[in-house]
Write a protein that holds these residues in place. Structure first.
Motif, PDB file in Angstrom:
ATOM      1  N   PHE A 206       0.880  -1.352  -0.051  1.00  0.00           N
ATOM      2  CA  PHE A 206       0.089   0.073  -0.133  1.00  0.00           C
ATOM      3  C   PHE A 206       0.844   1.281   0.148  1.00  0.00           C
ATOM      4  O   PHE A 206       1.774   1.516   0.885  1.00  0.00           O
ATOM      5  CB  PHE A 206      -0.767  -0.100   1.159  1.00  0.00           C
ATOM      6  CG  PHE A 206      -1.766   1.117   1.420  1.00  0.00           C
ATOM      7  CD1 PHE A 206      -2.903   1.403   0.582  1.00  0.00           C
ATOM      8  CD2 PHE A 206      -1.668   2.331   2.395  1.00  0.00           C
ATOM      9  CE1 PHE A 206      -3.704   2.432   0.688  1.00  0.00           C
ATOM     10  CE2 PHE A 206      -2.295   3.387   2.602  1.00  0.00           C
ATOM     11  CZ  PHE A 206      -3.650   3.440   1.658  1.00  0.00           C
ATOM     12  N   ARG A 207       0.792   2.086  -0.972  1.00  0.00           N
ATOM     13  CA  ARG A 207       1.650   3.394  -1.151  1.00  0.00           C
ATOM     14  C   ARG A 207       3.086   3.069  -1.073  1.00  0.00           C
ATOM     15  O   ARG A 207       3.729   3.744  -0.069  1.00  0.00           O
ATOM     16  CB  ARG A 207       1.167   4.374  -0.351  1.00  0.00           C
ATOM     17  CG  ARG A 207      -0.200   4.930  -0.750  1.00  0.00           C
ATOM     18  CD  ARG A 207      -0.816   6.190  -0.258  1.00  0.00           C
ATOM     19  NE  ARG A 207      -2.157   6.271  -0.653  1.00  0.00           N
ATOM     20  CZ  ARG A 207      -3.386   6.832   0.045  1.00  0.00           C
ATOM     21  NH1 ARG A 207      -3.132   7.018   1.536  1.00  0.00           N
ATOM     22  NH2 ARG A 207      -4.588   7.107  -0.596  1.00  0.00           N
ATOM     23  N   GLY A 208       3.652   1.957  -1.406  1.00  0.00           N
ATOM     24  CA  GLY A 208       5.019   1.713  -1.106  1.00  0.00           C
ATOM     25  C   GLY A 208       5.182   0.277  -0.973  1.00  0.00           C
ATOM     26  O   GLY A 208       4.370  -0.559  -1.381  1.00  0.00           O
TER      27      GLY A 208
ATOM     28  N   SER B 244       5.634  -1.938   1.426  1.00  0.00           N
ATOM     29  CA  SER B 244       5.134  -2.449   2.517  1.00  0.00           C
ATOM     30  C   SER B 244       3.558  -2.697   2.420  1.00  0.00           C
ATOM     31  O   SER B 244       3.134  -1.740   1.755  1.00  0.00           O
ATOM     32  CB  SER B 244       5.836  -2.079   3.661  1.00  0.00           C
ATOM     33  OG  SER B 244       7.076  -2.704   4.030  1.00  0.00           O
TER      34      SER B 244
ATOM     35  N   THR C 159      11.384  -3.859  -2.718  1.00  0.00           N
ATOM     36  CA  THR C 159      11.994  -2.633  -2.142  1.00  0.00           C
ATOM     37  C   THR C 159      12.950  -2.087  -3.331  1.00  0.00           C
ATOM     38  O   THR C 159      12.959  -0.860  -3.387  1.00  0.00           O
ATOM     39  CB  THR C 159      12.547  -2.880  -0.931  1.00  0.00           C
ATOM     40  OG1 THR C 159      11.596  -3.491   0.166  1.00  0.00           O
ATOM     41  CG2 THR C 159      12.957  -1.615  -0.216  1.00  0.00           C
TER      42      THR C 159
ATOM     43  N   GLN D  90      11.435   0.090  -5.995  1.00  0.00           N
ATOM     44  CA  GLN D  90      11.038   1.205  -5.529  1.00  0.00           C
ATOM     45  C   GLN D  90      12.194   2.288  -5.853  1.00  0.00           C
ATOM     46  O   GLN D  90      12.098   3.306  -6.208  1.00  0.00           O
ATOM     47  CB  GLN D  90      10.855   1.411  -4.183  1.00  0.00           C
ATOM     48  CG  GLN D  90      10.565   3.034  -3.436  1.00  0.00           C
ATOM     49  CD  GLN D  90      10.120   3.004  -2.303  1.00  0.00           C
ATOM     50  OE1 GLN D  90       9.611   2.088  -1.711  1.00  0.00           O
ATOM     51  NE2 GLN D  90      10.281   4.286  -1.655  1.00  0.00           N
ATOM     52  N   PHE D  91      13.592   1.699  -5.757  1.00  0.00           N
ATOM     53  CA  PHE D  91      14.767   2.463  -6.157  1.00  0.00           C
ATOM     54  C   PHE D  91      15.456   2.307  -7.522  1.00  0.00           C
ATOM     55  O   PHE D  91      16.471   2.974  -7.595  1.00  0.00           O
ATOM     56  CB  PHE D  91      15.837   2.073  -5.104  1.00  0.00           C
ATOM     57  CG  PHE D  91      15.400   2.500  -3.572  1.00  0.00           C
ATOM     58  CD1 PHE D  91      15.429   4.032  -3.156  1.00  0.00           C
ATOM     59  CD2 PHE D  91      14.935   1.702  -2.653  1.00  0.00           C
ATOM     60  CE1 PHE D  91      14.834   4.191  -1.889  1.00  0.00           C
ATOM     61  CE2 PHE D  91      14.360   2.079  -1.440  1.00  0.00           C
ATOM     62  CZ  PHE D  91      14.571   3.024  -1.061  1.00  0.00           C
TER      63      PHE D  91
ATOM     64  N   GLU E  58      21.993  -1.877   0.539  1.00  0.00           N
ATOM     65  CA  GLU E  58      21.570  -0.628   1.182  1.00  0.00           C
ATOM     66  C   GLU E  58      20.874   0.130   0.053  1.00  0.00           C
ATOM     67  O   GLU E  58      21.479   0.293  -1.047  1.00  0.00           O
ATOM     68  CB  GLU E  58      22.846   0.040   1.598  1.00  0.00           C
ATOM     69  CG  GLU E  58      22.761   1.365   2.291  1.00  0.00           C
ATOM     70  CD  GLU E  58      23.911   1.929   2.831  1.00  0.00           C
ATOM     71  OE1 GLU E  58      24.227   1.745   3.819  1.00  0.00           O
ATOM     72  OE2 GLU E  58      24.491   2.655   2.128  1.00  0.00           O
ATOM     73  N   ASP E  59      19.942   0.896   0.271  1.00  0.00           N
ATOM     74  CA  ASP E  59      19.184   1.803  -0.681  1.00  0.00           C
ATOM     75  C   ASP E  59      20.105   3.301  -0.683  1.00  0.00           C
ATOM     76  O   ASP E  59      20.985   3.312   0.110  1.00  0.00           O
ATOM     77  CB  ASP E  59      17.869   1.992  -0.369  1.00  0.00           C
ATOM     78  CG  ASP E  59      17.563   3.058   0.959  1.00  0.00           C
ATOM     79  OD1 ASP E  59      18.357   3.603   1.226  1.00  0.00           O
ATOM     80  OD2 ASP E  59      16.578   2.734   1.467  1.00  0.00           O
TER      81      ASP E  59
ATOM     82  N   GLU F 189      19.282   5.964   0.155  1.00  0.00           N
ATOM     83  CA  GLU F 189      19.218   6.875   1.258  1.00  0.00           C
ATOM     84  C   GLU F 189      19.982   6.460   2.371  1.00  0.00           C
ATOM     85  O   GLU F 189      19.950   6.832   3.676  1.00  0.00           O
ATOM     86  CB  GLU F 189      17.573   6.901   1.560  1.00  0.00           C
ATOM     87  CG  GLU F 189      16.840   7.405   0.481  1.00  0.00           C
ATOM     88  CD  GLU F 189      15.331   7.720   0.689  1.00  0.00           C
ATOM     89  OE1 GLU F 189      14.657   6.717   1.243  1.00  0.00           O
ATOM     90  OE2 GLU F 189      14.830   8.940   0.545  1.00  0.00           O
TER      91      GLU F 189
ATOM     92  N   LEU G 184      19.681   3.378   3.946  1.00  0.00           N
ATOM     93  CA  LEU G 184      19.052   2.299   4.630  1.00  0.00           C
ATOM     94  C   LEU G 184      18.892   0.915   4.161  1.00  0.00           C
ATOM     95  O   LEU G 184      18.964   0.682   2.964  1.00  0.00           O
ATOM     96  CB  LEU G 184      17.576   2.932   4.826  1.00  0.00           C
ATOM     97  CG  LEU G 184      17.362   4.161   5.428  1.00  0.00           C
ATOM     98  CD1 LEU G 184      16.056   4.975   5.128  1.00  0.00           C
ATOM     99  CD2 LEU G 184      17.327   3.889   7.067  1.00  0.00           C
ATOM    100  N   SER G 185      19.157  -0.025   4.956  1.00  0.00           N
ATOM    101  CA  SER G 185      19.163  -1.516   4.281  1.00  0.00           C
ATOM    102  C   SER G 185      17.947  -2.089   4.100  1.00  0.00           C
ATOM    103  O   SER G 185      17.054  -1.573   4.441  1.00  0.00           O
ATOM    104  CB  SER G 185      19.949  -2.297   5.615  1.00  0.00           C
ATOM    105  OG  SER G 185      19.166  -2.459   6.649  1.00  0.00           O
ATOM    106  N   LEU G 186      18.084  -3.018   3.239  1.00  0.00           N
ATOM    107  CA  LEU G 186      16.967  -3.600   2.740  1.00  0.00           C
ATOM    108  C   LEU G 186      16.969  -4.991   3.515  1.00  0.00           C
ATOM    109  O   LEU G 186      18.081  -5.834   3.437  1.00  0.00           O
ATOM    110  CB  LEU G 186      16.919  -3.943   1.366  1.00  0.00           C
ATOM    111  CG  LEU G 186      16.566  -2.862   0.346  1.00  0.00           C
ATOM    112  CD1 LEU G 186      17.853  -1.963   0.288  1.00  0.00           C
ATOM    113  CD2 LEU G 186      16.231  -3.374  -0.930  1.00  0.00           C
TER     114      LEU G 186
END
Lengths: 197, 197
Positions: A78-80, A82, A115, A118-119, A134-135, A137, A139-141
């Motif tokens: 939902f909107r991303g 997750s 995920t 998304q990037f 890591e993305d 930004e 942050l890890s996946l």
């Protein structure tokens, strides 16, 4: 009395939410379960602020879950990448009460792949010294072969179930969120389990 | 014995997660609380699959929360307009156990504004016959003057608290997620409350 099952999910945000809720409840009834849809609530008291109305809805949803014997959660993203956070909250709430939490997702891709998408895909990810992806930004996946964040998958697996999935990532979000084949499988699994005691 | 407080949040995904956890625990200790960071766990059993490792982490996190007297959640948005779903799950889990759930967000914008921004701003939203705003994917937006989904705000308000916010939407995600001023205010509020019994 038929076991009451709380129907958590982002379908409450669809234009035809009430219709989807009615279909879900019909599928539950066929399996001998009483589906409880969060929108099936009496009118709110008059004169509340918008924020106070929302908090009253939250209070009622919590009370509904406390009155149920199980939860089936729609974990479709939902909107991303997750699930809806309200759904995640309700899964945790039910788990702490000891209720079985079953779930489905109509995306079908794993959490890592979704995920990364998304990037812009895995090529856009960096690799940390410890091996974690890591993305951009910083942050890890999570890369655990799961459907979503490990707490959500954990709720279902630790409840003794498995997440039902359907490969519908190609559909528009609303269609993906509304589709009910994987939901129906959860209903049958939960009904069999509650019958077995 | 100092009250144990579970520290939920997406900072576990930062490269310097352990350092942020140590800083959070130091802030807790100054207020007489024992901060419990989800990454502070012993080694996992050998020989598990990736999925089984993740489920074991979920099981341990649930056990940690059961051993705590409160939760402070970092609701700063994570990869979208809402909080991290793992954090949302843990908030619900704690609430069902009757623990006070306090929370902070370092975004500062309201949930409606933040969600609209994901779609290019309020001008990109439609308006349904019932007055609800709808995104281009056909899903409604919550517009209740809250910080996030009503279940999350509900957890904090129904716990008798308020979400601490900090207007850092302009910062990169990692900086926003790591900032601790609003966290420190939550710690002081929770410590005062636990002292008052």
């Amino acid at each position: 009395m038929r076991p009451r099952i709380y129907l958590a999910g982002p379908e409450v945000f669809l234009r035809d939410a009430a219709m989807v809720g009615a279909r879900k409840k019909a599928i539950c009834a066929e399996a001998g379960l009483d589906g409880v849809f969060p929108l099936d609530q009496g009118p709110l008291p008059e004169g509340l602020s918008r924020a106070a109305r929302a908090i009253e809805i939250a209070r009622r949803n919590e009370a509904l879950i406390r009155g149920c014997q199980g939860v089936i959660a729609n974990m479709t993203p939902f909107r991303g990448p997750s699930a809806d956070v309200g759904t995640a909250y309700e899964m945790g709430f039910a788990r702490a009460l000891g209720l079985p939490v079953l779930a489905y997702s109509n995306d079908g891709r794993g959490f890592f792949v979704r995920t990364a998408a998304q990037f812009g895909g895995p090529a856009r990810l960096a690799r940390r010294a410890d091996g974690d992806a890591e993305d951009p930004e910083g942050l890890s996946l999570e890369d655990f072969d799961l459907t979503d964040n490990l707490m959500l998958d954990g709720a279902v697996v630790l409840s003794g179930g498995a997440i039902e999935t359907e490969a519908m990532a190609h559909l528009p979000a609303a269609g993906r969120i509304a589709a009910l084949d994987s939901f129906a499988r959860c209903v049958r699994a939960l009904a069999a389990r509650l019958r077995a005691g």
